[in-house]
Design an enzyme around this catalytic site. Structure first.
Site, PDB file in Angstrom:
ATOM      1  N   LYS A 182      41.647  35.882  35.194  1.00  0.00           N
ATOM      2  CA  LYS A 182      41.205  37.260  35.403  1.00  0.00           C
ATOM      3  C   LYS A 182      40.668  37.464  36.805  1.00  0.00           C
ATOM      4  O   LYS A 182      40.263  36.528  37.495  1.00  0.00           O
ATOM      5  CB  LYS A 182      40.134  37.636  34.384  1.00  0.00           C
ATOM      6  CG  LYS A 182      38.825  36.859  34.513  1.00  0.00           C
ATOM      7  CD  LYS A 182      37.816  37.328  33.468  1.00  0.00           C
ATOM      8  CE  LYS A 182      36.541  36.484  33.521  1.00  0.00           C
ATOM      9  NZ  LYS A 182      35.526  36.941  32.553  1.00  0.00           N
ATOM     10  N   HIS A 198      44.984  48.480  27.915  1.00  0.00           N
ATOM     11  CA  HIS A 198      45.881  47.326  27.859  1.00  0.00           C
ATOM     12  C   HIS A 198      47.257  47.761  28.335  1.00  0.00           C
ATOM     13  O   HIS A 198      47.816  48.723  27.814  1.00  0.00           O
ATOM     14  CB  HIS A 198      45.930  46.767  26.435  1.00  0.00           C
ATOM     15  CG  HIS A 198      44.593  46.247  25.989  1.00  0.00           C
ATOM     16  ND1 HIS A 198      43.667  47.058  25.379  1.00  0.00           N
ATOM     17  CD2 HIS A 198      44.023  45.019  26.112  1.00  0.00           C
ATOM     18  CE1 HIS A 198      42.580  46.349  25.126  1.00  0.00           C
ATOM     19  NE2 HIS A 198      42.767  45.120  25.560  1.00  0.00           N
ATOM     20  N   GLN A 246      33.700  50.391  25.859  1.00  0.00           N
ATOM     21  CA  GLN A 246      34.357  50.025  27.102  1.00  0.00           C
ATOM     22  C   GLN A 246      35.366  51.101  27.502  1.00  0.00           C
ATOM     23  O   GLN A 246      36.001  51.708  26.643  1.00  0.00           O
ATOM     24  CB  GLN A 246      35.110  48.700  26.940  1.00  0.00           C
ATOM     25  CG  GLN A 246      34.234  47.504  26.674  1.00  0.00           C
ATOM     26  CD  GLN A 246      35.045  46.229  26.713  1.00  0.00           C
ATOM     27  OE1 GLN A 246      35.360  45.716  27.781  1.00  0.00           O
ATOM     28  NE2 GLN A 246      35.388  45.712  25.555  1.00  0.00           N
ATOM     29  N   HIS A 302      44.767  43.017  30.287  1.00  0.00           N
ATOM     30  CA  HIS A 302      43.534  43.610  29.772  1.00  0.00           C
ATOM     31  C   HIS A 302      42.754  44.116  30.989  1.00  0.00           C
ATOM     32  O   HIS A 302      42.518  43.349  31.916  1.00  0.00           O
ATOM     33  CB  HIS A 302      42.666  42.574  29.059  1.00  0.00           C
ATOM     34  CG  HIS A 302      43.373  41.772  28.011  1.00  0.00           C
ATOM     35  ND1 HIS A 302      43.011  41.822  26.678  1.00  0.00           N
ATOM     36  CD2 HIS A 302      44.395  40.879  28.097  1.00  0.00           C
ATOM     37  CE1 HIS A 302      43.785  40.992  25.993  1.00  0.00           C
ATOM     38  NE2 HIS A 302      44.630  40.407  26.828  1.00  0.00           N
TER      39      HIS A 302
END
Length: 587
Positions: A408, A328, A324, A456
């Site tokens: 999110k 953070h 990925q 995140h």
């Protein structure tokens, strides 16, 4: 009623019609569930005990479709009936999957059936009024696949029949045309054609990158590294294997263990990391931090491994091992909104460089399976909502779709075929840094300890999946800055091999990816390889005229629509440098 909602009702109603058709043609079939999905619906069947002793194959699709059209032409009403639990169990006594569903319903549940023609199904609805509202030319059975009942490998494997379904025949035609084009662009086929990667059947979900594919991969990674470092991030790297105790404290052991690969050493249990967030917080905790250190932006190209079911794997789009473009952001609660706004600006700029300018933002709220109290979740959702407003983003709500630790934002982009891909995310996490979890703290301006918020975030998401998306989006004909071979130098004959070699070498010395085709094959054969197997953006043909004038004849890839032209070597280098520096998606 919204257009999409109406279409979903048509699709679900058509699923009932297909189930009836299957029951007519294969008596004794047990039927399970048949929900509407994107572009159509599916229905799960158990053909173990059919009276004919057979189950359908793809050769039976035309017969099933014919029977569906016969049913639709009957103009049968969809009749809704409320029944008691006892009545429902009696009605579906010979349908074990329906009986199981009935027994799982809450005591106070309203149980309803829907019937059209001679077929009755357990269903909450709603449905169209009658079968005449489903166009007979607007559906097509797509495929069959195995599917475990309730997704549990220990339960019976059913046969899932997928069907495309739309409101109008032209919508179906357009979709089938898009699928035909998507088939040509399938990254798995192009991966072989362009010699990018392979996946060994004995090692499912793990990618073997070949030189061509790895060149594209590292080009994207280098690009992202430059972008995030310029945006104030510091790059870190965390261990691939971490102890069970850490995963228990973070909450992943209780909420994500089924997707983790577990190992043991010296009587201790470890897990290969499925995600990078606990490691980033451990770095933050490694020394005393002050509010003056915040926000702290830690980027990591973290290699993660997740135990995905083999049946869900798909080329490089859905894998077990992946990287990925993770980061953070550890910050105060007051910094959440400006940090999310800053992230959104970076994300839109990155997507633009890959040719994606149309975005949809989805806001996912608290799921049932979550950690933390309601008040903390409300603060987290408000902070993210405020950040969206500050960033000027409109969003759609996805109730209950958040991560177990926080709400999110999901960023969905559209490719050249209009397909939607969810890539970027940012999540507001008040849980992981809390005293109940990993207990991360900083000293505030009041000289007291406080717990930070962790954001995140990823822009591309899985590097592997994103590369698969852009391979399909460009049909393997990558923009010059992404192409594994940017320039092919082709001599018209052996007398000009040395000149071709010198041009390729001078391009490589300036950082371009160039190859000389002074390999003994004739020019026609070389150009065929370059155009079909490499899809190289620029072919430089050189002969006596070019050697004498220190120039090259530039042939642009066919998709550019540009005519060939003669340029000096320095002119071509400047042209290529400008193109690649600005990340142009055209030649």
């Amino acid at each position: 009623m919204a257009e999409n909602e109406k279409l979903q009702i048509i699709r679900h109603s058509c699923a009932h019609v297909m189930a009836e058709a299957v029951m007519h043609l294969f008596p004794g079939t047990k039927f399970a569930i048949g929900p509407a999905i994107d572009n159509g619906f599916y229905y799960d069947f158990d053909f173990t005990d059919t009276t004919t002793g057979t189950k359908p194959t793809e050769d039976d699709f035309p017969a099933i479709e014919k029977e569906m059209r016969r049913i639709l032409s009957g103009n049968f009403e969809f009749v809704r009936t409320e029944v008691t639990r006892e009545e429902a169990l009696k009605l579906f006594a010979d349908q074990p999957y329906k009986v199981e569903l009935i027994n799982e319903l809450p005591e106070d549940a309203v149980i309803t059936t829907y019937k059209q023609d001679d077929f009755m199904d357990l269903c909450r609805g709603p449905h169209v009024a009658s079968t005449k509202e489903i166009n007979q030319q607007s559906f097509k059975i797509a495929k069959m696949a195995g599917a475990y009942w309730k997704g549990d490998v220990k339960r019976p494997q059913l046969t899932r029949i997928y069907t495309y379904c739309f409101a109008k025949p032209n919508d179906l035609k357009d979709y089938l045309k898009m699928l035909e084009e998507a088939e040509k662009r399938d990254h798995r086929k192009l991966g072989v054609q362009l010699d990018l990667f392979h996946i060994d059947p004995e090692d499912p979900g793990q990618i073997f990158w070949h030189p061509n594919g790895w060149t594209m991969y590292t080009t994207i990674q280098d690009y992202m590294r430059k972008r995030v470092l310029a945006d104030g991030y510091k790059e870190v790297n965390t261990p691939a294997i971490m102890p069970r105790s850490l995963w228990e404290r973070s909450g992943h052991w209780g909420h994500y263990q089924r997707n983790m690969f577990i190992t043991e050493s010296e009587n201790r249990v470890f897990a290969i990391k499925p995600m990078n967030c606990p490691g980033a917080l451990e770095i933050f905790k490694s020394r005393s931090r002050s509010y003056k250190d915040l926000p702290m932006r830690l980027a990591e190209f973290g290699h993660d491994v997740r135990n995905e079911p083999s049946g869900t794997l798909h080329g490089i789009m859905r894998v077990r091992g992946f990287v990925q473009d993770d980061a953070h952001i550890i910050c105060t609660e007051e910094q959440v909104a400006p940090e999310v706004a800053k992230f959104c600006k970076l994300l839109k700029s990155v997507y633009h460089d890959f040719g994606f300018d149309e975005l949809v933002v989805k806001f996912s709220t608290m799921p049932e399976d979550h950690v933390g109290d309601l008040a903390t979740w409300e603060r987290a959702e408000k902070a993210l909502s405020d950040a969206c407003h500050e960033a000027g983003l409109e969003y759609e709500i996805q109730p209950g779709e958040g991560a177990f630790y926080g709400p999110k934002l999901e960023f969905k982009l559209y490719d050249c075929l209009g397909r939607e891909w969810q890539c970027g995310t940012i999540q507001a996490d008040f849980q992981l840094p809390s005293a109940e979890r990993l207990d991360a703290t900083y000293i505030g301006s009041d000289n007291q300890k406080h717990h930070p918020v962790m954001l995140h975030r990823a822009i591309l998401g899985s590097m592997e999946r994103f590369l698969g998306i852009i391979i399909e989006n460009f049909a393997g004909a990558m923009p010059a800055w992404l192409a594994f071979e940017q320039v092919a130098v082709v001599p018209v004959g052996p007398d000009f091999n040395e000149y071709a070699d010198s041009i390729a070498q001078s391009l490589r010395e300036e950082g371009f990816r160039a190859e000389s085709y002074s390999n003994g094959d004739n020019m026609k054969s070389n150009i065929k390889v370059i155009t079909s197997e490499h899809k190289t953006p620029y072919i430089l043909v050189v002969g006596a005229k070019e050697k004498e004038s220190n120039s090259v004849n530039v042939r642009f890839r066919a998709d550019s629509g540009l005519p060939q032209k003669t340029m000096s070597i320095d002119e071509f280098k400047a042209y290529l440098a400008e193109n690649t520096k600005n990340h142009k998606t055209t030649l």
